[in-house]
Design a protein around this motif. Structure first.
Motif, mmCIF file in Angstrom:
data_model
loop_
_atom_site.group_PDB
_atom_site.id
_atom_site.type_symbol
_atom_site.label_atom_id
_atom_site.label_comp_id
_atom_site.label_asym_id
_atom_site.label_seq_id
_atom_site.Cartn_x
_atom_site.Cartn_y
_atom_site.Cartn_z
ATOM 1 N N ALA A 65 -6.903 0.455 1.015
ATOM 2 C CA ALA A 65 -6.684 0.661 -0.416
ATOM 3 C C ALA A 65 -5.596 -0.244 -0.967
ATOM 4 C CB ALA A 65 -6.333 2.127 -0.679
ATOM 5 N N ASP A 66 -4.496 -0.384 -0.226
ATOM 6 C CA ASP A 66 -3.384 -1.171 -0.771
ATOM 7 C C ASP A 66 -2.849 -2.213 0.203
ATOM 8 O OD1 ASP A 66 -2.024 0.338 1.089
ATOM 9 O OD2 ASP A 66 -1.007 1.607 -0.381
ATOM 10 N N GLY A 67 -3.479 -2.349 1.372
ATOM 11 C CA GLY A 67 -3.074 -3.380 2.313
ATOM 12 C C GLY A 67 -1.865 -3.051 3.165
ATOM 13 N N ARG A 68 -1.286 -1.845 3.012
ATOM 14 C CA ARG A 68 -0.138 -1.475 3.843
ATOM 15 C C ARG A 68 -0.566 -1.192 5.279
ATOM 16 N NH1 ARG A 68 2.843 3.474 1.408
ATOM 17 N NH2 ARG A 68 0.690 4.154 1.055
ATOM 18 N N TRP A 69 0.393 -1.330 6.186
ATOM 19 C CA TRP A 69 0.172 -0.977 7.592
ATOM 20 C C TRP A 69 1.011 0.250 7.902
ATOM 21 C CZ3 TRP A 69 -3.159 -3.557 10.942
ATOM 22 C CH2 TRP A 69 -3.687 -4.765 10.475
ATOM 23 N N HIS A 70 0.369 1.299 8.403
ATOM 24 C CA HIS A 70 1.054 2.544 8.733
ATOM 25 C C HIS A 70 1.120 2.725 10.248
ATOM 26 C CE1 HIS A 70 1.032 4.399 4.649
ATOM 27 N NE2 HIS A 70 -0.065 3.667 4.490
ATOM 28 N N LEU A 71 2.228 3.261 10.726
ATOM 29 C CA LEU A 71 2.289 3.658 12.128
ATOM 30 C C LEU A 71 1.223 4.718 12.380
ATOM 31 C CD1 LEU A 71 6.152 4.012 12.617
ATOM 32 C CD2 LEU A 71 4.658 2.538 13.962
ATOM 33 N N ALA A 72 0.407 4.518 13.404
ATOM 34 C CA ALA A 72 -0.651 5.477 13.706
ATOM 35 C C ALA A 72 -1.184 5.222 15.111
ATOM 36 C CB ALA A 72 -1.803 5.361 12.694
ATOM 37 N N PRO A 73 -1.250 6.241 15.964
ATOM 38 C CA PRO A 73 -1.842 6.054 17.295
ATOM 39 C C PRO A 73 -3.343 5.854 17.171
ATOM 40 C CG PRO A 73 -1.264 8.349 16.951
ATOM 41 C CD PRO A 73 -0.738 7.599 15.765
ATOM 42 N N PRO A 74 -3.923 4.981 17.981
ATOM 43 C CA PRO A 74 -5.347 4.644 17.834
ATOM 44 C C PRO A 74 -6.269 5.653 18.513
ATOM 45 C CG PRO A 74 -4.429 3.409 19.644
ATOM 46 C CD PRO A 74 -3.296 4.195 19.065
ATOM 47 N N PRO A 75 -7.534 5.655 18.126
ATOM 48 C CA PRO A 75 -8.534 6.509 18.790
ATOM 49 C C PRO A 75 -9.037 5.811 20.053
ATOM 50 C CG PRO A 75 -9.549 5.322 16.988
ATOM 51 C CD PRO A 75 -8.101 4.918 16.985
#
Length: 438
Positions: A65-75
């Protein structure tokens, strides 16, 4: 014939990036060159999500949506393939420096479930007893006075403050001996109940205040004794992974003062000394200091830990959203801090009127908490074992504390609804004497 495990793109990419960052040549690359090699290793999953293994040795998820990168563990159970991504649009914040890949390993577990070892507890008890024999006139209680009686010396508060500051998530069994040894010094009962004590995480400034006040009073010897007490307590706590990262950080901040008496004498106020302590901590321990230096990033890391702790669930994002729904968010800023998958799951709960449950807490006039009205359960969380339950509980509580530090929202003294519900499933195991964390 032994079955061959399918190739895991996430694990393989993570190993590759770790090897590159560990290479001494990484430090000689420009930010643009680092971005270029990382962009070539962006992964995409069948749903179109893009993943980058970057800063802090953690995964980042691209928000379309806005191009930001969020910390997130992958599937990790999902297939993924490498795709090209424009390196010029990678924000510098996701690009590893190198030192951020050397974070001290720790544990997200709370102190409900696996007990603190008897040897650690006994060593701290001895330190506490020695501190308790000091005079409150020589060591006035200039911090933690809401916890301890007025005649308790600051040396006792120094041990307590070190334990609470170093703990990843200071939620303790109601009968945990590490806490009950403080009983004779307490001003009143600790928050929580007989099952769990939901304890606050103090800011570093509270520890600094104990030392700084003595220096301003011209009592340098007492100031050094308080600092030494903190160092001794931190050294003992190092043997438990739930304390280790922050205990190591505290040691690096306090020990220079012990080696060079007078080092902090020039600091005129608590904040100046606090800044001096933080500046002594090496960059490799930066994540341990995020609660002090960057509350927003700290909150994002705790959300990452929460989703990771819930990896056993069929839908970790929905499970994490159920815990996040307990947070008070009167200004509606929480969704904007979540990645788009978490934001979607949280939005479903919000539309159903199941968010912001901690705002229902009330307090009696004398300051003691009233049990918050619990929202109806939105998801059944059943960890596979006691260690998994402790990890979820710790990550959820740490997230609540991080949110409070970021926004000023209060964490109910009786616990957040989802955490209380999880405790009820594990209270029968609270006396277990596992030594996994020693």
């Amino acid at each position: 014939m032994t079955a061959v495990r399918p190739w895991d793109a996430f694990t393989a990419t993570e190993a590759e990036v770790r090897t590159m960052v560990a290479d001494p040549r990484w430090q000689g690359l420009s930010v643009a060159d680092r971005a270029h090699v990382l962009a070539a290793r962006v992964l995409v999953t069948p749903d179109g999500d893009r993943w980058l293994f970057g800063a802090h040795a953690r995964w980042h998820l691209h928000d379309p949506a806005d191009g930001r990168w969020h910390l997130a563990p992958p599937p990790r159970s999902v297939r993924a393939r490498q795709v090209g991504h424009p390196s010029a649009v990678l924000p510098e914040a996701v690009i590893p420096h190198g030192y951020d890949f050397h974070a001290e390993p720790g544990s997200t577990q709370a102190f409900v479930g696996p007990d603190v070892s008897e040897s650690l507890t006994e060593r701290l008890r001895v330190l506490l007893r020695a501190g308790g024999r000091k005079s409150e006139l020589d060591y006035p209680l200039t911090a933690f006075d809401e916890i301890f009686a007025s005649d308790v010396p600051g040396t006792v508060a120094a041990v307590w403050g070190t334990i609470m500051w170093c703990a990843y998530a200071p939620a303790f069994d109601g009968n945990e001996r590490l806490i009950t040894v403080f009983g004779e010094y307490l001003r009143r009962s600790l928050p929580g109940d007989e099952w769990v004590r939901w304890l606050p995480a103090p800011p570093l400034r509270d520890l600094v205040t104990l030392v700084a006040e003595r220096l301003r009073a011209g009592r340098s010897r007492e100031a050094l004794r308080l600092a030494a007490t903190m160092a001794d307590a931190a050294q003992i706590l190092m043997s438990d992974t739930r304390f280790r990262p922050r205990a190591l950080a505290l040691l690096t901040m306090v020990e220079p003062m012990l080696r060079r008496p007078g080092l902090d004498a020039a600091h005129e106020d608590d904040e100046a000394m606090r800044r001096a302590w933080l500046e002594r901590c090496p960059s490799r321990l930066c994540r341990a200091l995020l609660p002090e230096n960057d509350p927003g990033a700290h909150f994002s890391h705790t959300v990452y830990d929460l989703v990771e702790a819930l990896a056993f669930m069929p839908d970790p994002q929905r499970a994490a959203a159920a815990f996040l729904a307990d947070l008070s968010d009167s200004k509606g800023v929480l969704p904007g801090r979540l990645d788009h998958r978490l934001r979607l799951a949280y939005g479903e709960l919000e539309r159903a009127g199941l968010t912001g449950t901690s705002a229902n807490e009330a307090t009696q006039p004398d300051g003691f908490p009233v049990q918050a009205a619990l929202a109806p359960p939105v998801l059944e969380v059943m960890p596979p074992d006691r260690d998994g339950a402790a990890a979820v509980l710790g990550a959820a509580y740490a997230t609540g504390l991080a949110w409070g530090r970021l926004t000023g929202a209060k964490v109910p003294q009786s616990g957040l609804a989802g955490q209380v519900a999880l405790v009820r499933k594990m209270v029968h195991e609270r006396d277990d004497s596992h030594t996994r964390h020693t």
